[in-house]
Design a protein around this motif. Sequence first.
Motif, PDB file in Angstrom:
ATOM      1  N   ALA A  65       0.842  -1.209   0.000  1.00  0.00           N
ATOM      2  CA  ALA A  65       0.000   0.000   0.000  1.00  0.00           C
ATOM      3  C   ALA A  65       0.873   1.254   0.000  1.00  0.00           C
ATOM      4  N   GLY A  66       1.954   1.235   0.774  1.00  0.00           N
ATOM      5  CA  GLY A  66       2.867   2.366   0.790  1.00  0.00           C
ATOM      6  C   GLY A  66       3.547   2.563  -0.547  1.00  0.00           C
ATOM      7  N   ARG A  67       3.939   1.478  -1.184  1.00  0.00           N
ATOM      8  CA  ARG A  67       4.559   1.582  -2.508  1.00  0.00           C
ATOM      9  C   ARG A  67       3.587   2.210  -3.508  1.00  0.00           C
ATOM     10  N   ARG A  68       2.328   1.735  -3.497  1.00  0.00           N
ATOM     11  CA  ARG A  68       1.329   2.271  -4.426  1.00  0.00           C
ATOM     12  C   ARG A  68       1.038   3.737  -4.150  1.00  0.00           C
ATOM     13  N   LEU A  69       0.912   4.058  -2.867  1.00  0.00           N
ATOM     14  CA  LEU A  69       0.583   5.434  -2.506  1.00  0.00           C
ATOM     15  C   LEU A  69       1.648   6.403  -3.002  1.00  0.00           C
ATOM     16  N   GLY A  88       3.534  10.505  22.352  1.00  0.00           N
ATOM     17  CA  GLY A  88       4.555   9.790  21.610  1.00  0.00           C
ATOM     18  C   GLY A  88       4.079   8.445  21.071  1.00  0.00           C
ATOM     19  N   HIS A  89       4.437   8.145  19.832  1.00  0.00           N
ATOM     20  CA  HIS A  89       4.155   6.850  19.211  1.00  0.00           C
ATOM     21  C   HIS A  89       5.327   5.923  19.516  1.00  0.00           C
ATOM     22  N   PRO A  90       5.062   4.675  19.905  1.00  0.00           N
ATOM     23  CA  PRO A  90       6.159   3.815  20.358  1.00  0.00           C
ATOM     24  C   PRO A  90       7.106   3.325  19.271  1.00  0.00           C
ATOM     25  N   LEU A  91       6.677   3.360  17.995  1.00  0.00           N
ATOM     26  CA  LEU A  91       7.525   2.845  16.923  1.00  0.00           C
ATOM     27  C   LEU A  91       8.441   3.951  16.394  1.00  0.00           C
ATOM     28  N   VAL A  92       9.746   3.767  16.557  1.00  0.00           N
ATOM     29  CA  VAL A  92      10.748   4.684  16.021  1.00  0.00           C
ATOM     30  C   VAL A  92      11.231   4.130  14.687  1.00  0.00           C
ATOM     31  N   ILE A  93      11.267   4.965  13.662  1.00  0.00           N
ATOM     32  CA  ILE A  93      11.678   4.535  12.330  1.00  0.00           C
ATOM     33  C   ILE A  93      13.019   5.169  11.985  1.00  0.00           C
ATOM     34  N   VAL A  94      13.952   4.346  11.546  1.00  0.00           N
ATOM     35  CA  VAL A  94      15.310   4.787  11.189  1.00  0.00           C
ATOM     36  C   VAL A  94      15.381   4.957   9.677  1.00  0.00           C
ATOM     37  N   ILE A 152      12.954   3.932   4.078  1.00  0.00           N
ATOM     38  CA  ILE A 152      11.952   4.644   3.275  1.00  0.00           C
ATOM     39  C   ILE A 152      10.740   3.756   3.024  1.00  0.00           C
ATOM     40  N   GLU A 153      10.971   2.484   2.683  1.00  0.00           N
ATOM     41  CA  GLU A 153       9.857   1.559   2.470  1.00  0.00           C
ATOM     42  C   GLU A 153       9.029   1.403   3.744  1.00  0.00           C
ATOM     43  N   THR A 154       9.703   1.311   4.890  1.00  0.00           N
ATOM     44  CA  THR A 154       9.007   1.164   6.169  1.00  0.00           C
ATOM     45  C   THR A 154       8.162   2.391   6.470  1.00  0.00           C
ATOM     46  N   LEU A 155       8.718   3.578   6.255  1.00  0.00           N
ATOM     47  CA  LEU A 155       7.969   4.797   6.536  1.00  0.00           C
ATOM     48  C   LEU A 155       6.793   4.941   5.581  1.00  0.00           C
ATOM     49  N   ARG A 156       6.976   4.594   4.329  1.00  0.00           N
ATOM     50  CA  ARG A 156       5.851   4.619   3.384  1.00  0.00           C
ATOM     51  C   ARG A 156       4.733   3.703   3.860  1.00  0.00           C
TER      52      ARG A 156
END
Length: 237
Positions: free
Chosen positions: A29-33, A206-212, A221-225
């Motif tokens: 879904a992130g890739r498509r978006l 605060g959201h518990p998931l930290v994205i690197v 980038i894929e994870t954040l998307r």
Amino acid sequence: MSTPGARTLPAGGLLEARDEAERAALVEAGRRLFARPCRFFFAAQRLDQLPPPRGPEVAFCGRSNVGKSSLVNALTGQATLARVSNTPGRTRQLNFFEIEGPPGEGRLVLVDMPGYGYAQAPKDIKADWQGLMFDFLRGRPSLRRVLLLLDARIETKPSDRAVMDLLDRAAVAFQIVLTKADAVRSAALARRVREAETLARSHTAGHPLVIVTSSRSGEGIETLRAELAALAGPAPG
């Protein structure tokens, strides 16, 4: 965001993905978006200049020169969409970018916020930035989440902590995103992630998931998307 026959995405994003199939659905879904065109459509320097909501919004917030514009460009795959400057403090307005979707698909608005914490910016401009930022945060019903960008190479600054307190007061959920991870060795990066997770847990918003992430190497980038795909939704009726 959904299409006929598609798997329903976890509303809570990656944290609520129950198995690899749901995680893979979010990634797709992130890739498509973010494969769709994204365009700049508005800039505001005052609260009374804000555009009417056009869909769910995600704001990018961080210290000057933390890499907000570079991250927007990396997410959208458009190298010049958001202006990247080597001069800290250049962005002095809220910049709105829209990812539109066809009927039945989600859409998302990305908001590049003015940087904070740049000591050489005039005091009156810094005051305006902080005032506009807080007023926007607490009064924008379409704002789904703030991505709080922290530089993975350096320690958390007092201004970062002050903004976390501001986000608590504004009752706006924020998620920490570490930037420039390609410039940090793995052991130091792991310590930085643990610190960021502790910080997030210490704040009510605060959201518990930290994205690197790294805009240079593409890490995260894929994870954040995928995470942002869960926040996309239809345009207002």
